[in-house]
Every structure is written in C-alpha cells, then in structure tokens.
Motif scaffolding. Structure first.
Motif, PDB file in Angstrom:
ATOM      1  N   CYS A  97      -7.106   3.626   1.430  1.00 55.90           N
ATOM      2  CA  CYS A  97      -6.200   4.729   0.760  1.00 55.90           C
ATOM      3  C   CYS A  97      -5.627   5.710   1.679  1.00 55.90           C
ATOM      4  O   CYS A  97      -4.619   6.199   1.595  1.00 55.90           O
ATOM      5  N   ALA A 152      -7.554  -1.169  -4.604  1.00 51.79           N
ATOM      6  CA  ALA A 152      -6.272  -0.426  -4.497  1.00 51.79           C
ATOM      7  C   ALA A 152      -5.089  -1.001  -5.129  1.00 51.79           C
ATOM      8  O   ALA A 152      -4.239  -0.005  -5.801  1.00 51.79           O
ATOM      9  N   SER A 155       0.767  -1.338   0.012  1.00 55.03           N
ATOM     10  CA  SER A 155       0.013  -0.037  -0.117  1.00 55.03           C
ATOM     11  C   SER A 155       0.949   1.352   0.000  1.00 55.03           C
ATOM     12  O   SER A 155       0.384   2.140   0.034  1.00 55.03           O
ATOM     13  N   LEU A 200       0.629   3.951  -2.682  1.00 54.71           N
ATOM     14  CA  LEU A 200      -0.534   5.045  -2.675  1.00 54.71           C
ATOM     15  C   LEU A 200      -0.012   6.370  -1.799  1.00 54.71           C
ATOM     16  O   LEU A 200      -0.921   7.222  -2.028  1.00 54.71           O
TER      17      LEU A 200
END
Length: 256
Positions: A34, A254, A9, A12
C-alpha cells in the motif's frame, strides 16, 4: 476455476488505509504494498521493534506528504482498536480502507487426552487468548471501522449531499481453516470460522449504508510462509503442496 486478478495498485494512491498486524507476515507486506502504491498507511501491532524497523525501511521512499504511522495496538482491546482509528482520522481526516489482519496461531490444547478431572478445573487462559486476538479483535475492529469508514471525506462534507465520496472497504483476514477441517487447531479454527461468519453477517447491512456503502470481504489464505506455520514446512514440502508468499496474499487483500 475462477481466478481473481487484483486491479492496478494505482487505485490506492492517496487512499487512507488502516491495518492491524502490520509488523510481520502478510500484514507487513500489505503495509509495504500500500505504501509503494502511494497510500497513507496507519498500522497497529504489539510488536514494536519489527514495526519500527519496517517504518525505517520505508521512510526513505515516502513522498513528502505521505503518511506512514505505526500505533502500538493490542487488537484484543477495544480501546486500542479505537485509538488506532482515531489516530488515522486525526492525521488524514478520513479512512478509506480498513484491514483486520492481526492474528496468532493455536496456543496450547483446549481439548487434550491428558486432561483429568483435576486438571480440567484450571481455566484455559492461554488457549482463549487465541480467541481474543483472532475473533474478538476483528469484531471490535469491524464495529469501529463501520463508523469511521462512513464518515464523509472533506470533499463531500455537506450532510445533505447524496454523493459517494470514495470507494470504502472493510477486509477481514480469515483462513482456509475458517471453512475446512483443521484437526488440532481447535480454537484457531473456531475463531477463523467466526471471522468468515462475521463477513457474511456484515456484508449485506454495510453495503446499504447511506450515503456511503461499505464493501466487506474476507480473505481465507492457504498455507502462507509466515512464522505461524513454523514446524510444518518440511512436511508440506514433502507432500508437494502449494504455498503462498506473504506478498501473494497481500496483493489479493489490496485488490479487495
């Protein structure tokens, strides 16, 4: 069978993500995911109270310069979609990722054995609202996103530059009903087939945008534990069928 493993992640962090349908369900978990990854998130929905509650629950964990913004958005309105992107662009100066996730379930029965020569004269306005939200909305969203996503980031503002500023993506949320039979979900299924077709029609042209290509994907979730599946949970459990949690799907989105 192939498996999809979403990337870390961390990709992001500092990205600008525009999402529709962020107040509840899958999209609300995407907002959470997010935001926790350090992205700037601007999301739209018609459900003001749960959206504001989500903002409140996340605000204490926001970094000092992190943008988290709710914009009241009826996705069946072109002007509302345009306003959502305009707010994001004004706040952040760019849009990196756009996710069309707003949707509703079947409303009424557009084809019904109880219809008569008299009742069929009445226009199925409520039924067609499903089409407005689930298909017209993504069409509007994709059109506007294709322009905002290809705008150069401030770091690459020279029009003569051929460098790609950042990775850009458009993600459309369809459904397993977008490519399989879904008896009884007539308008919903037609709309989700349309979203899947929209992705297939756009992915080639948008990938050739210069100087900023745009990746286009569609997510087709299996049964997911949201309010849209109310009434079938018990039958699903008795059949021993697998299910997704909203965060399961959000992590896949995502990763796209």
């Amino acid at each position: 069978m192939a498996q999809f493993h979403p990337p870390d992640s961390g990709v992001l962090r500092d990205k600008v993500v525009v999402i529709t349908g962020g107040a509840l369900g899958i999209a609300s978990q995407l907002v959470r995911h997010c935001h926790s990854a350090g992205a700037h998130v601007i999301f739209g929905d018609v459900l003001t109270a749960p959206a504001e509650a989500l903002i409140q629950s996340l605000s204490s964990a926001s970094a000092s310069n992190q943008v988290l913004k709710f914009v009241h958005t009826d996705v069946s309105s072109y002007a509302a979609n345009l306003h959502l992107f305009s707010v994001a662009y004004d706040l952040c100066g760019r849009v990196d990722h756009a996710v069309s996730a707003a949707g509703v379930g079947e409303r009424g029965h557009i084809v019904d054995e109880t219809l008569t020569l008299e009742s069929v004269r009445e226009e199925p306005v409520d039924c067609m609202r499903t089409l407005d939200i689930n298909l017209a909305g993504p069409l509007y969203f994709a059109r506007i996103a294709s322009v905002y996503l290809r705008q150069p980031s401030p770091a690459v503002s020279d029009p003569a530059s051929t460098a790609v500023a950042t990775d850009k993506s458009l993600t459309l949320v369809s459904s397993i009903a977008g490519f399989t039979e879904a008896p009884g979900l007539t308008v919903y299924s037609a709309a989700k087939h349309g979203v899947y077709g929209l992705m297939r029609a756009l992915r080639g042209p948008l990938s050739k945008y210069a100087p900023q290509p745009i990746r286009t994907n569609a997510i087709c979730p299996w049964m997911t534990e949201t309010r849209m599946v109310g009434g079938i949970e018990d039958d699903w459990a008795r059949a021993g069928l697998p299910r997704n949690s909203p965060m399961d799907v959000a992590r896949v989105i995502a990763g796209e």
